[in-house]
Design an enzyme around this catalytic site. Structure first.
Site, PDB file in Angstrom:
ATOM      1  N   HIS A 128      24.176 117.614   6.434  1.00 22.98           N
ATOM      2  CA  HIS A 128      23.466 117.875   4.804  1.00 22.98           C
ATOM      3  C   HIS A 128      24.476 118.414   4.188  1.00 22.98           C
ATOM      4  CE1 HIS A 128      20.397 119.551   1.940  1.00 22.98           C
ATOM      5  NE2 HIS A 128      19.679 119.200   2.572  1.00 22.98           N
ATOM      6  N   ASP A 205      24.623 126.567  10.446  1.00 25.19           N
ATOM      7  CA  ASP A 205      23.700 125.752   9.438  1.00 25.19           C
ATOM      8  C   ASP A 205      22.125 126.349  10.430  1.00 25.19           C
ATOM      9  OD1 ASP A 205      21.473 124.251   7.694  1.00 25.19           O
ATOM     10  OD2 ASP A 205      22.761 123.145   6.673  1.00 25.19           O
ATOM     11  N   GLN A 208      16.845 124.037   9.728  1.00 26.72           N
ATOM     12  CA  GLN A 208      16.657 123.149  10.456  1.00 26.72           C
ATOM     13  C   GLN A 208      16.256 123.722  12.071  1.00 26.72           C
ATOM     14  OE1 GLN A 208      14.214 120.941   9.223  1.00 26.72           O
ATOM     15  NE2 GLN A 208      15.466 120.765   6.821  1.00 26.72           N
ATOM     16  N   LYS A 231      11.647 127.079   4.722  1.00 25.67           N
ATOM     17  CA  LYS A 231      11.459 126.232   6.151  1.00 25.67           C
ATOM     18  C   LYS A 231      10.730 126.928   7.395  1.00 25.67           C
ATOM     19  CE  LYS A 231      15.373 123.581   4.482  1.00 25.67           C
ATOM     20  NZ  LYS A 231      15.068 121.667   4.069  1.00 25.67           N
ATOM     21  N   CYS A 369      19.170 114.226   1.712  1.00 26.23           N
ATOM     22  CA  CYS A 369      20.661 115.071   1.218  1.00 26.23           C
ATOM     23  C   CYS A 369      21.546 114.810   2.556  1.00 26.23           C
ATOM     24  CB  CYS A 369      20.240 115.962   0.994  1.00 26.23           C
ATOM     25  SG  CYS A 369      19.743 116.573  -0.586  1.00 26.23           S
TER      26      CYS A 369
HETATM   27  N1  7TS Z   1      20.708 122.360   5.783  1.00 25.73           N
HETATM   28  C1  7TS Z   1      20.198 122.137   6.093  1.00 25.73           C
HETATM   29  C2  7TS Z   1      20.103 121.617   7.971  1.00 25.73           C
HETATM   30  C3  7TS Z   1      19.405 120.947   5.595  1.00 25.73           C
HETATM   31  O1  7TS Z   1      17.704 120.747   6.181  1.00 25.73           O
HETATM   32  C4  7TS Z   1      18.452 121.539   4.134  1.00 25.73           C
HETATM   33  C5  7TS Z   1      17.362 121.409   3.691  1.00 25.73           C
HETATM   34  C6  7TS Z   1      19.185 122.277   3.645  1.00 25.73           C
HETATM   35  C7  7TS Z   1      20.596 122.700   4.714  1.00 25.73           C
HETATM   36  C8  7TS Z   1      19.846 123.337   2.601  1.00 25.73           C
HETATM   37  O2  7TS Z   1      18.673 123.931   2.241  1.00 25.73           O
HETATM   38  P1  7TS Z   1      18.212 125.024   1.681  1.00 25.73           P
HETATM   39  O3  7TS Z   1      16.765 125.797   1.327  1.00 25.73           O
HETATM   40  O4  7TS Z   1      19.448 125.669   0.255  1.00 25.73           O
HETATM   41  O5  7TS Z   1      17.644 123.945   0.044  1.00 25.73           O
HETATM   42  N2  7TS Z   1      16.738 120.237   3.431  1.00 25.73           N
HETATM   43  C9  7TS Z   1      15.986 119.705   3.120  1.00 25.73           C
HETATM   44  C10 7TS Z   1      15.402 118.652   3.632  1.00 25.73           C
HETATM   45  O6  7TS Z   1      15.632 118.054   4.639  1.00 25.73           O
HETATM   46  N3  7TS Z   1      14.056 117.900   2.928  1.00 25.73           N
HETATM   47  O7  7TS Z   1      14.566 118.050   1.920  1.00 25.73           O
HETATM   48  C11 7TS Z   1      15.577 119.651   2.403  1.00 25.73           C
END
Ligand code: 7TS
Length: 411
Positions: A128, A205, A208, A231, A369
């Site tokens: 991501h 990371d 997910q 999430k 992203c």
């Molecule tokens: N890393 C991964 C693997 C992610 O899927 C996401 C967010 C992030 C980092 C960033 O997370 P945040 O909570 O700091 O924004 N992924 C997604 C997605 O797949 N659709 O919307 C956000």
């Protein structure tokens, strides 16, 4: 004899999520955008409500009862996170805004304290943007070089390439536990072992992963693990950086100001001990409490049954995809969690998303992203259905009935 299939009472689980019981465009909502954010159970909504209705106060500074209650609730949530990740100490649990801020904190620290010209940072081609751009910035600031391990046509990291791109110059390897764009579950145990053998630190990371699989940071032997509360059936605006104690001691402060200091004069400041060293300013107290409630709620869920249920959802979706003319799955890793990324011949992913919305079905369409993943598969975007514990096989079937209408409409 068939393998034991744990029973999972999905209807009982669904009843705990008030948002699911609504219609969108006159159709029952089918929420399949869980990789973007999950919905929240009543227990989480109640915990936040209760905090604001009864305990709201600033933490770590008041002498009064409300402040003591807010502080105790926040620190109890920190203990819940520690236990959830099996971290060794609560001092290793840093609250952040989310995965993005957690990774930025580490990348910033590495840029200032660790990385030197000629050093290397290793990531993979399925990251991501949150696990790419902070490292690009850290490399630009320090003169280090960013290396990227390839993925194959199934969307799996090529382990031989990952290993080949590790060297004695690699200071940190940072990679996803589960890919948001493809659903690939990386063999992180192997990747961590390879990185450690090369003498590199490891950041995972976990954005997910945490809603789909138990995580034990001590068993994994990683140095950092980042996650987002939203999430994980918890609130937005709150996340966690787990960091190995020695690393958190070594890394420099990220943001500075109140709450993270022990002593300030105009000559110098002495910083607070862990975990407060990395938590400048008034924290997202309600978010922390909501995240703690989400974790306590998850503790009551039968994990083997949850995993088996989600596997059945993905298996059904994958099987139905094979029967839909013109449908191509993007990302066919052996081990996947929660994500079906796909293309439909002759239909732009955004049109699929809009059409499905009129059927009450929420999916995401776009680059997720993860633009380098789109480039790797030579597509501008994909449509993505992503599953959570409260989704049902009937919802998967409804998705495919709707996709069949999309196909016929655009034919
Ligand atoms: N890393 C991964 C693997 C992610 O899927 C996401 C967010 C992030 C980092 C960033 O997370 P945040 O909570 O700091 O924004 N992924 C997604 C997605 O797949 N659709 O919307 C956000």
């Amino acid at each position: 004899m068939t393998a034991h299939q744990p029973v999972f009472d999905v209807e009982a689980l669904r009843r705990q999520f008030p948002i699911l019981h609504q219609e969108v465009h006159g159709r029952p909502l089918i929420y399949l955008d869980n990789a973007a954010t999950t919905q929240k159970p009543q227990a989480v909504i109640d915990a936040i409500d209760r905090y604001y209705a009864h305990d709201n106060a600033n933490v770590h500074r008041g002498v009064h009862s409300l402040s003591e209650r807010a502080t105790a609730a926040m620190e109890q949530a920190r203990e819940s996170v520690r236990s959830f990740l099996n971290a060794g100490e609560v001092a290793e649990v840093i609250f952040t805004r989310g995965t993005t801020e957690a990774i930025n904190l580490v990348a910033h620290g590495f840029a200032r304290e660790v990385l030197r010209p000629g050093d290397e940072v290793l990531i993979t081609a399925l990251e991501h943007h949150a696990n790419i751009v902070p490292w690009q910035q850290a490399c630009a600031a320090s003169g280090a070089t960013l290396k990227v391990a390839d993925i194959d046509d199934n969307g799996e990291v090529v382990l031989a390439d990952f290993e080949a791109k590790l060297s004695e110059r690699t200071r940190i390897a940072a990679f996803a536990h589960v890919s948001n764009a493809l659903g690939t579950i990386n063999p992180i145990e192997k990747m961590i072992a390879l990185a450690r053998a090369a003498g590199a630190a490891v950041l995972i990371d976990g954005a997910q992963a945490v809603a789909h699989t138990p995580v034990d940071v001590q068993a994994l032997d990683c140095d950092f693990y980042a996650l987002s509360g939203h999430k994980l059936y918890g609130p937005t605006g709150i996340g966690v950086l787990y960091g190995r104690h020695e690393w958190l001691e070594r890394l420099p402060v990220y943001q500075t100001g109140g709450d993270m200091i022990r002593e300030v004069s105009f000559d110098k400041s002495v910083f607070a001990p862990l975990p407060h060293k990395f938590e400048a300013g008034t924290p997202h107290i309600a978010g922390v409490i909501g995240l703690g409630a989400a974790i306590e709620w998850l503790r009551g869920v039968d994990w083997p049954a949850l995993i088996a249920h989600e596997d059945r959802l993905l298996a059904r979706a994958t099987e139905r995809a094979a029967g839909l003319p013109g449908m191509t799955i993007v990302g066919r890793a052996q081990r996947k969690a929660g994500v079906l990324s796909f293309m439909l011949d002759g239909v732009h992913p955004h049109d699929i998303g809009t059409f499905l919305d009129f059927e009450g079905i929420a999916i995401r369409a776009g680059h997720h992203c993860a633009m380098p993943v789109m480039t790797r598969f030579n597509v501008p975007a994909t449509a993505r259905a992503s599953f959570a514990a409260y989704n049902t096989l009937a919802e998967v079937d409804r998705l495919f009935e709707a996709l069949d209408s999309v196909r016929r409409t655009f034919a």
